[in-house]
Motif scaffolding. Sequence first.
Motif, PDB file in Angstrom:
ATOM      1  N   ALA A 149       0.845  -1.190   0.000  1.00 24.16           N
ATOM      2  CA  ALA A 149       0.000   0.000   0.000  1.00 24.16           C
ATOM      3  C   ALA A 149       0.883   1.244   0.000  1.00 24.16           C
ATOM      4  O   ALA A 149       1.974   1.247   0.577  1.00 24.16           O
ATOM      5  CB  ALA A 149      -0.925   0.012   1.208  1.00 24.16           C
ATOM      6  N   THR A 150       0.420   2.298  -0.644  1.00 25.10           N
ATOM      7  CA  THR A 150       1.254   3.486  -0.858  1.00 25.10           C
ATOM      8  C   THR A 150       0.880   4.676   0.014  1.00 25.10           C
ATOM      9  O   THR A 150       1.178   5.822  -0.326  1.00 25.10           O
ATOM     10  CB  THR A 150       1.199   3.902  -2.341  1.00 25.10           C
ATOM     11  OG1 THR A 150      -0.185   4.044  -2.730  1.00 25.10           O
ATOM     12  CG2 THR A 150       1.855   2.863  -3.234  1.00 25.10           C
ATOM     13  N   LYS A 155       2.549  12.813  -1.003  1.00 22.34           N
ATOM     14  CA  LYS A 155       1.735  13.344  -2.089  1.00 22.34           C
ATOM     15  C   LYS A 155       2.382  14.593  -2.685  1.00 22.34           C
ATOM     16  O   LYS A 155       2.858  15.464  -1.981  1.00 22.34           O
ATOM     17  CB  LYS A 155       0.322  13.699  -1.583  1.00 22.34           C
ATOM     18  CG  LYS A 155      -0.411  12.565  -0.889  1.00 22.34           C
ATOM     19  CD  LYS A 155      -0.591  11.358  -1.788  1.00 22.34           C
ATOM     20  CE  LYS A 155      -1.438  10.303  -1.094  1.00 22.34           C
ATOM     21  NZ  LYS A 155      -1.000   8.950  -1.293  1.00 22.34           N
ATOM     22  N   GLY A 156       2.396  14.640  -3.992  1.00 25.32           N
ATOM     23  CA  GLY A 156       2.955  15.795  -4.682  1.00 25.32           C
ATOM     24  C   GLY A 156       4.448  15.717  -4.921  1.00 25.32           C
ATOM     25  O   GLY A 156       4.968  16.343  -5.846  1.00 25.32           O
ATOM     26  N   ALA A 157       5.152  14.944  -4.091  1.00 26.97           N
ATOM     27  CA  ALA A 157       6.610  14.826  -4.242  1.00 26.97           C
ATOM     28  C   ALA A 157       7.030  13.422  -3.827  1.00 26.97           C
ATOM     29  O   ALA A 157       7.670  13.228  -2.789  1.00 26.97           O
ATOM     30  CB  ALA A 157       7.329  15.874  -3.414  1.00 26.97           C
ATOM     31  N   ILE A 207      10.336  12.121 -10.760  1.00 28.76           N
ATOM     32  CA  ILE A 207       9.290  11.136 -10.455  1.00 28.76           C
ATOM     33  C   ILE A 207       8.007  11.894 -10.141  1.00 28.76           C
ATOM     34  O   ILE A 207       7.955  12.704  -9.217  1.00 28.76           O
ATOM     35  CB  ILE A 207       9.696  10.240  -9.278  1.00 28.76           C
ATOM     36  CG1 ILE A 207      11.011   9.510  -9.593  1.00 28.76           C
ATOM     37  CG2 ILE A 207       8.594   9.235  -8.977  1.00 28.76           C
ATOM     38  CD1 ILE A 207      11.527   8.651  -8.458  1.00 28.76           C
ATOM     39  N   HIS A 208       6.972  11.641 -10.926  1.00 25.73           N
ATOM     40  CA  HIS A 208       5.712  12.370 -10.814  1.00 25.73           C
ATOM     41  C   HIS A 208       4.727  11.606  -9.928  1.00 25.73           C
ATOM     42  O   HIS A 208       4.688  10.376  -9.938  1.00 25.73           O
ATOM     43  CB  HIS A 208       5.103  12.552 -12.204  1.00 25.73           C
ATOM     44  CG  HIS A 208       4.094  13.656 -12.296  1.00 25.73           C
ATOM     45  ND1 HIS A 208       4.447  14.989 -12.326  1.00 25.73           N
ATOM     46  CD2 HIS A 208       2.747  13.626 -12.356  1.00 25.73           C
ATOM     47  CE1 HIS A 208       3.350  15.733 -12.422  1.00 25.73           C
ATOM     48  NE2 HIS A 208       2.314  14.927 -12.426  1.00 25.73           N
ATOM     49  N   ASP A 209       3.942  12.340  -9.171  1.00 27.37           N
ATOM     50  CA  ASP A 209       2.925  11.754  -8.298  1.00 27.37           C
ATOM     51  C   ASP A 209       1.705  11.334  -9.114  1.00 27.37           C
ATOM     52  O   ASP A 209       0.995  12.186  -9.654  1.00 27.37           O
ATOM     53  CB  ASP A 209       2.524  12.765  -7.228  1.00 27.37           C
ATOM     54  CG  ASP A 209       1.452  12.236  -6.285  1.00 27.37           C
ATOM     55  OD1 ASP A 209       1.115  11.037  -6.376  1.00 27.37           O
ATOM     56  OD2 ASP A 209       0.955  13.017  -5.456  1.00 27.37           O
ATOM     57  N   ARG A 210       1.460  10.030  -9.190  1.00 22.56           N
ATOM     58  CA  ARG A 210       0.236   9.519  -9.818  1.00 22.56           C
ATOM     59  C   ARG A 210      -0.466   8.553  -8.861  1.00 22.56           C
ATOM     60  O   ARG A 210      -1.123   7.597  -9.280  1.00 22.56           O
ATOM     61  CB  ARG A 210       0.553   8.813 -11.139  1.00 22.56           C
ATOM     62  CG  ARG A 210       1.249   9.683 -12.147  1.00 22.56           C
ATOM     63  CD  ARG A 210       0.540  10.989 -12.400  1.00 22.56           C
ATOM     64  NE  ARG A 210      -0.472  10.889 -13.443  1.00 22.56           N
ATOM     65  CZ  ARG A 210      -1.259  11.894 -13.817  1.00 22.56           C
ATOM     66  NH1 ARG A 210      -1.153  13.067 -13.198  1.00 22.56           N
ATOM     67  NH2 ARG A 210      -2.139  11.735 -14.775  1.00 22.56           N
ATOM     68  N   THR A 211      -0.322   8.820  -7.557  1.00 24.64           N
ATOM     69  CA  THR A 211      -0.936   7.943  -6.563  1.00 24.64           C
ATOM     70  C   THR A 211      -2.453   8.013  -6.588  1.00 24.64           C
ATOM     71  O   THR A 211      -3.124   7.193  -5.956  1.00 24.64           O
ATOM     72  CB  THR A 211      -0.421   8.282  -5.150  1.00 24.64           C
ATOM     73  OG1 THR A 211      -0.574   9.691  -4.900  1.00 24.64           O
ATOM     74  CG2 THR A 211       1.046   7.908  -5.015  1.00 24.64           C
ATOM     75  N   ALA A 212      -3.007   8.976  -7.319  1.00 23.60           N
ATOM     76  CA  ALA A 212      -4.472   9.045  -7.460  1.00 23.60           C
ATOM     77  C   ALA A 212      -4.984   7.918  -8.350  1.00 23.60           C
ATOM     78  O   ALA A 212      -6.182   7.602  -8.320  1.00 23.60           O
ATOM     79  CB  ALA A 212      -4.880  10.399  -8.033  1.00 23.60           C
ATOM     80  N   PHE A 213      -4.099   7.310  -9.126  1.00 26.77           N
ATOM     81  CA  PHE A 213      -4.485   6.201  -9.993  1.00 26.77           C
ATOM     82  C   PHE A 213      -4.122   4.912  -9.260  1.00 26.77           C
ATOM     83  O   PHE A 213      -2.985   4.439  -9.306  1.00 26.77           O
ATOM     84  CB  PHE A 213      -3.801   6.326 -11.349  1.00 26.77           C
ATOM     85  CG  PHE A 213      -4.236   7.558 -12.088  1.00 26.77           C
ATOM     86  CD1 PHE A 213      -5.362   7.528 -12.900  1.00 26.77           C
ATOM     87  CD2 PHE A 213      -3.571   8.764 -11.919  1.00 26.77           C
ATOM     88  CE1 PHE A 213      -5.794   8.671 -13.556  1.00 26.77           C
ATOM     89  CE2 PHE A 213      -3.994   9.912 -12.565  1.00 26.77           C
ATOM     90  CZ  PHE A 213      -5.107   9.864 -13.387  1.00 26.77           C
TER      91      PHE A 213
END
Length: 318
Positions: A149-150, A155-157, A207-213
């Motif tokens: 789990a992440t 978030k954001g960075a 590295i871009h934040d894509r934890t919303a996916f």
Amino acid sequence: MLPPILKAMDASIIIVTRNRAEDLKHTLQAMRHVVVPEGLKAEILVVDNGSSDETAAVVKSCEPGNIPVRYTIEPRPGQTHGRNRGLAETHGQMILFTDDDVRPPPDWLSGMCEPLAEGKADAASGGVRLAPTLQRPWMTSMHRSWLAATDWITKGAPQSMVGANMAFSREVLNKVPGFDSELGPGASGFCDDHLFAMQLSAAGCRIHDRTAFVIEHHFDPSRLTRASWLSAAEKRGASEAYVGHHWEHWGCRLGRVRLLLASRKLAAWRNNHPDRMTVEGCTEDELNLIYQLAMIKRHVEEHGRKRKYEFHGLVKLL
């Protein structure tokens, strides 16, 4: 709406698997619901890491959906060998890694690829949550993170990536050519994805934040047993020590003294907690003590051995 540049790019999704044919079947079925943006060419490569079950039959019987599925074999045991084989046998300009026991959302492919295609990032750190049926009241954030789990990723960075949901441009392989085969499942147990992410950062990659996916992780329930947690703590400690010695160049002052003290701390804690969890789960306190003991023990063992990386090196030394 995706940028036009995305339509001129290819994406390769790599799944490494070993003896989890039934899990893989459900993951490939879930992949049929992933939307492929118009004009984007995508593929799934299943890398069989020496299975003795019906893995090959599952892949070959997979009904073609929006994303065609290919199959290859990597006989050398270890997930990182499989990942490196996947890198060698795919040609997508964008590479996505996920696991054989996940359920991705329909917008997963576009969401992970978009920042790469727009030139906003060199890599993307996706989100992972545990399947509701596998969550337990006793779980802490640490328990969940050990199950991929992440929640812990900033978030954001994002400071790292989790192998169950990460993506990067093929161009980064010109700087960091692959995964360390001495780490990860089938080898030391963990830290293969974390070291790769740290190497990307050291190389100046964004590295871009894509934890919303978020993909949903449907891991085997046996990972919730006490025995599994104890094993995971030992392997995590040993894996961290490998990275610490070889990549971060830790010193080892008073290593054997610290090893003795860590052993005594664990013994004292267990003596004072005879009512500890015995079937499913393990307290965070005990896991941390086991992790620390295993890390110091492996570090003492590694101390004096020739380092396999220059300090924060991008390529493993021969």
